[in-house]
Design a protein around this motif. Sequence first.
Motif, PDB file in Angstrom:
ATOM      1  N   GLY A 178       0.818  -1.436  -0.077  1.00  0.00           N
ATOM      2  CA  GLY A 178       0.274   0.235   0.067  1.00  0.00           C
ATOM      3  C   GLY A 178       0.804   1.305  -0.066  1.00  0.00           C
ATOM      4  N   ARG A 179       2.014   1.306   0.317  1.00  0.00           N
ATOM      5  CA  ARG A 179       3.031   2.247   0.151  1.00  0.00           C
ATOM      6  C   ARG A 179       3.227   2.868  -1.030  1.00  0.00           C
ATOM      7  N   VAL A 180       2.895   2.143  -2.067  1.00  0.00           N
ATOM      8  CA  VAL A 180       3.352   2.261  -3.523  1.00  0.00           C
ATOM      9  C   VAL A 180       1.911   2.520  -4.230  1.00  0.00           C
ATOM     10  N   PRO A 181       1.350   3.644  -4.527  1.00  0.00           N
ATOM     11  CA  PRO A 181       0.081   4.072  -4.937  1.00  0.00           C
ATOM     12  C   PRO A 181       0.041   3.159  -6.302  1.00  0.00           C
ATOM     13  N   GLY A 182      -1.171   2.428  -6.682  1.00  0.00           N
ATOM     14  CA  GLY A 182      -1.562   1.849  -7.651  1.00  0.00           C
ATOM     15  C   GLY A 182      -0.653   0.488  -8.100  1.00  0.00           C
ATOM     16  N   ARG A 183       0.090   0.216  -7.120  1.00  0.00           N
ATOM     17  CA  ARG A 183       0.937  -1.204  -7.326  1.00  0.00           C
ATOM     18  C   ARG A 183       0.063  -2.291  -6.868  1.00  0.00           C
ATOM     19  N   GLU A 184      -1.054  -2.256  -6.079  1.00  0.00           N
ATOM     20  CA  GLU A 184      -1.638  -3.674  -5.738  1.00  0.00           C
ATOM     21  C   GLU A 184      -2.744  -4.005  -6.963  1.00  0.00           C
ATOM     22  N   ARG A 185      -3.226  -2.842  -7.356  1.00  0.00           N
ATOM     23  CA  ARG A 185      -4.367  -2.830  -8.526  1.00  0.00           C
ATOM     24  C   ARG A 185      -3.519  -3.450  -9.938  1.00  0.00           C
ATOM     25  N   TYR A 186      -2.321  -2.676 -10.021  1.00  0.00           N
ATOM     26  CA  TYR A 186      -1.741  -3.293 -11.275  1.00  0.00           C
ATOM     27  C   TYR A 186      -1.223  -4.898 -11.194  1.00  0.00           C
ATOM     28  N   ARG A 202      -6.125   3.206 -16.278  1.00  0.00           N
ATOM     29  CA  ARG A 202      -4.908   3.287 -16.770  1.00  0.00           C
ATOM     30  C   ARG A 202      -4.045   2.058 -16.510  1.00  0.00           C
ATOM     31  N   ILE A 203      -4.315   2.166 -14.842  1.00  0.00           N
ATOM     32  CA  ILE A 203      -3.527   1.181 -14.319  1.00  0.00           C
ATOM     33  C   ILE A 203      -3.555  -0.367 -14.674  1.00  0.00           C
ATOM     34  N   VAL A 204      -5.110  -0.569 -14.594  1.00  0.00           N
ATOM     35  CA  VAL A 204      -5.836  -1.949 -14.842  1.00  0.00           C
ATOM     36  C   VAL A 204      -5.150  -2.228 -16.372  1.00  0.00           C
ATOM     37  N   ALA A 205      -5.259  -1.345 -17.556  1.00  0.00           N
ATOM     38  CA  ALA A 205      -5.042  -1.611 -18.790  1.00  0.00           C
ATOM     39  C   ALA A 205      -3.581  -1.935 -19.159  1.00  0.00           C
ATOM     40  N   ARG A 206      -2.725  -1.138 -18.161  1.00  0.00           N
ATOM     41  CA  ARG A 206      -1.246  -1.558 -18.066  1.00  0.00           C
ATOM     42  C   ARG A 206      -1.044  -2.880 -17.670  1.00  0.00           C
ATOM     43  N   GLY A 207      -1.546  -3.269 -16.374  1.00  0.00           N
ATOM     44  CA  GLY A 207      -1.491  -4.478 -15.852  1.00  0.00           C
ATOM     45  C   GLY A 207      -1.729  -5.608 -17.213  1.00  0.00           C
ATOM     46  N   TRP A 208      -3.013  -5.559 -17.675  1.00  0.00           N
ATOM     47  CA  TRP A 208      -3.334  -6.303 -18.796  1.00  0.00           C
ATOM     48  C   TRP A 208      -2.307  -6.473 -19.978  1.00  0.00           C
ATOM     49  N   ARG A 209      -1.841  -5.323 -20.352  1.00  0.00           N
ATOM     50  CA  ARG A 209      -0.704  -5.323 -21.547  1.00  0.00           C
ATOM     51  C   ARG A 209       0.637  -6.174 -20.957  1.00  0.00           C
ATOM     52  N   ALA A 210       0.925  -6.048 -19.662  1.00  0.00           N
ATOM     53  CA  ALA A 210       2.175  -6.534 -18.960  1.00  0.00           C
ATOM     54  C   ALA A 210       1.614  -8.040 -19.309  1.00  0.00           C
TER      55      ALA A 210
END
Length: 605
Positions: free
Chosen positions: A219-227, A271-279
């Motif tokens: 949780g210390r890194v914003p958006g990390r968990e969702r990605y 955008r974070i979810v989309a970036r996760g899917w691209r990865a």
Amino acid sequence: MRVEIVIPNWNGRDLLAAVLPTLADQTFGDQLIRVVDNGSTDGSVEYLQAEWPGVEIVAFDTNRGFAPAVNAGLRAGESEYVALVNNDMELEPQWLERLVAALDAHPDAGAATPKQRSAKDRSRLDGAGDALLRTGAPTRRGFNQPDTGQYDTPERVFSACGGAGLFRRAALQDVGLLDESFFAYLEDADWGFRAQLRGWTTVYVPDAVAYHHGGATTGRVPGRERYLIARNHIAFLLKNYPTPWLLRSSPLIVAGLGHMLLTAAREGQGRIVARGWRAAVRRLPATLRDRRAIQARRAVALPALEAAVFGRPTVNGTLMKRLIEGLWLERAIQAALRATGLGGVPPAPATTPVGPPTRYDVGPFTLDAALRYSAVIDLLSDHFHPQVKILEVGSGAGGITEFMPFPVTGLDAAFDRTEGNATPYLTRVQGRAQAMPFADDEFDLAISVEVFEHIPQDARAAALAEMVRVTRPGGRIIVTFPSGEAARRCDLRLNEAYEARYGQPHPWVIEHIEEGVPDTEAMRAVLAEQVGPGGTVTVHRHANERAWLFQQLVYSAREKFLLTFALGLHFKPGARLVFRALRGRNAEPAYRTILVADLAPRDSR
């Protein structure tokens, strides 16, 4: 050493100061604690060396992630059991003792998982073991619900939480360690799915309790968990889902992914979810290689696997019903059924009738009400008021009483197996339809909705005679049951598909087949003999074959697919056929018969 406890840590010195004392206070003493440090810069290693000299330390120079840290801790030992503990956990003293006892008692279990409560609000659940939704999303059972004892029963679950679960080393050696490419998140669910494919189960132990702070590290890194969740979810699905499940569940999976994206977009993280899917797409070749290896080692037949992974649908809570109820699809189905007359749904008045009663407001339209009860409601128009004494034979957990705001007596031989009342107005009485514990002429109205097909053929006449005996002269009897060739065809198709898929007969359809669905003319003749010269018996045909099948397709998550296969339907073509049936194919055979007997008055009986 029977148990080794592995704690991954990254800059969690303060968290270690909270969790380690609770491990030191465990009533189970045959344990070793191993902390795997992911290149912390907050003095975590120095703190452990100074304050906890008995704790074994594995130290990395950089943060390699949760899964690599756990695997390093697993490889460093050889104990019978291994506990994985997040550094943001606190544990009750008997946590480990009870998990060990559960694995000792269940040699087929590869893991045991505790009840987790929120450390911030200890009256709320953080999770009661993991479950897998039909959309392909792993979830924590009971997350953020008040803990009222709803998860106090030990049972099998989909997988164990990697934050406070106990794992059998033999299962880890058989299944493999955590997937290090996940880095963090869903790696425990991924392992649990792979374990299920190999035949290992997971037991939930409610009296082993842990408290979770949640998000204290990533949780210390914003958006990390969702990605990470978005990226790992794709690999989780593609690696573990057997091919028939992927094909069959693709619409639900796509719907689940769409929900994930929309939820993130509303919070400004689409955008974070989309970036996760691209990865995930970039890693697709490696994921497919893993899939081939995992599926080649599957040791469980698909029917048994489905029962273990998804369990049985809950009463009135199947996934398909949850997905459509109250949404645009439900409203579209309502409009189609009303337009075609399938089920004969009566319009509901705005208020309860005052004065001469006509029809009580049956509440929100549902497919089940349309096909099971609506025609019966029509036939009760002059009986819906509190002065009428009503008996329902085979009332189960509610039945017709769902539509009545006044007392009803419900006779059922299996009340001990029902799950609560649908209404507070039902008075439960145990007994048999063939020998009712009531006086002659006790009721004004006796109803039985879809019960006689479960009564042996040679006892049906006696059950009808009993309904007549307890109904006053001039009263009414209503009996509904599946009958005729339409019912026989439906039963045979459903049972054949069920047996091929699950290796056993369908639990209630087999009764129809073995006993034979009731014969309309034979049932009518028995009632006609009983009602007397001044009475009448009328026959109504209700719910055509396709309407009944469609209702089953929508309302039963388990039978939906069985009926799909039995009918030879496959998603888009199947949907076209089903909706074509909604265009008024009322010439098809009816699935259900309704017999209405108006008993002769006393002077002619």
